[in-house]
Enzyme design. Sequence first.
Site, PDB file in Angstrom:
ATOM      1  N   VAL A  47       0.839  -1.205   0.000  1.00 22.94           N
ATOM      2  CA  VAL A  47       0.000   0.000   0.000  1.00 22.94           C
ATOM      3  C   VAL A  47       0.871   1.252   0.000  1.00 22.94           C
ATOM      4  CG1 VAL A  47      -1.796   1.292   1.234  1.00 22.94           C
ATOM      5  CG2 VAL A  47      -1.926  -1.197   1.111  1.00 22.94           C
ATOM      6  N   CYS A  48       1.932   1.259   0.796  1.00 22.10           N
ATOM      7  CA  CYS A  48       2.820   2.425   0.860  1.00 22.10           C
ATOM      8  C   CYS A  48       3.454   2.701  -0.500  1.00 22.10           C
ATOM      9  CB  CYS A  48       3.911   2.214   1.911  1.00 22.10           C
ATOM     10  SG  CYS A  48       3.278   2.033   3.590  1.00 22.10           S
ATOM     11  N   THR A  49       3.921   1.658  -1.155  1.00 21.49           N
ATOM     12  CA  THR A  49       4.541   1.823  -2.471  1.00 21.49           C
ATOM     13  C   THR A  49       3.535   2.388  -3.465  1.00 21.49           C
ATOM     14  OG1 THR A  49       6.163   0.096  -2.037  1.00 21.49           O
ATOM     15  CG2 THR A  49       5.712   0.611  -4.347  1.00 21.49           C
TER      16      THR A  49
END
Length: 157
Positions: A47-49
Amino acid sequence: MSVGLVVGESAPDFTLRDQFGADVALSSFRGRKSVLLLFYPFAFSGVCTGELHQVRERLAEFVTFDTEVLALSCDPMFSLRAYADSDGLNFPLLSDFWPHGEVARAYEVFDEQSGCPCRSSYVVDREGRLTWAVHNAVSVGRDLDEHLVQLRAAAEA
């Protein structure tokens, strides 16, 4: 668990190293730019990427003469450099590694169980006040359109 500081308060100042080892102080933007703080759990996570790729793709919308974006995690500086290089992230990734999570704790978004920040965002106006905040579940990406609306509103105030 209650998360986050109250909007309207002064943003806690900090100085952290970016992915290149340069010190970045929140107070250095005071009087010049509104700042979007993006706390994210872990470099290289799914999700962060995805989120940070979207910021990269829309960077010209986020970073102007009046606005800046700073992404903060508790990953070590060298991991953030590898992350930025591998994913072409060309904006400041700040390391809140040591003392571990000190800035995330100051913003009341440090998850003691996971040892990482929550997926939280703050807009800091040019006077250093928190004007907007949102806290997402770790597995839920941010609405970047709403982030842009709030960042622009702070810059225009």
